[in-house]
Design a protein around this motif. Structure first.
Motif: not given
Length: 150
Positions: A69-92
């Motif tokens: 785990c890297a240090p907590p992210e301060t440059l990005r909002t969590p919206g898109y990473p959460v979206f990617l987290r919910l997807m079964p694969s990058p292609r999906f």
């Protein structure tokens, strides 16, 4: 104005559906390429997926780099990473982004049609359907496609 007059005519609806299908087809063409490395068009794409991996592995809102785990992210909002987290694969995720872009094209065409007529609605939808930057953005793992409606 009655509710019936707000509903698009059958011909207008068919035209807007055809343009929406064109938009969807153009955006799904990126998935014809094998593999997924092409979706990581920038360093940001890699960092978004690292953030999604960090969320998956219990790092909180921190990137997972080399299984740590890297240090907590301060440059990005969590919206898109959460979206990617919910997807079964990058292609999906890319396929869903293509569907959302086509839906926005349909919404734009319908909105403009109801205010200024079918010609204006079809032109607006067609311009967005064939917009090269949005087609390219929908084929990569970047926030631009998902949050273009804002």
């Amino acid at each position: 104005m009655t509710t019936a007059s707000l509903r698009p005519s059958v011909k207008a609806r068919a035209l807007l559906y055809a343009i929406t299908l064109l938009a969807l087809g153009l955006r799904l063409l990126t998935l014809a390429r094998p593999g997924i490395s092409w979706a990581f068009s920038s360093y940001d794409s890699v960092q978004y997926t690292e953030l999604a991996d960090g969320l998956r592995h219990g790092c909180g809102f921190a990137r997972l780099v080399d299984s740590k785990c890297a240090p907590p992210e301060t440059l990005r909002t969590p919206g898109y990473p959460v979206f990617l987290r919910l997807m079964p694969s990058p292609r999906f995720a890319i396929a869903l982004q293509a569907c959302l872009s086509a839906a926005i094209c349909s919404l734009l065409g319908t909105f403009v049609y109801r205010r200024w007529g079918i010609a204006a609605g079809a032109i607006a939808a067609l311009l967005l359907a064939c917009d090269l930057p949005s087609i390219v953005a929908s084929g990569s793992l970047m926030t631009e496609c998902l949050f273009q409606i804002y």
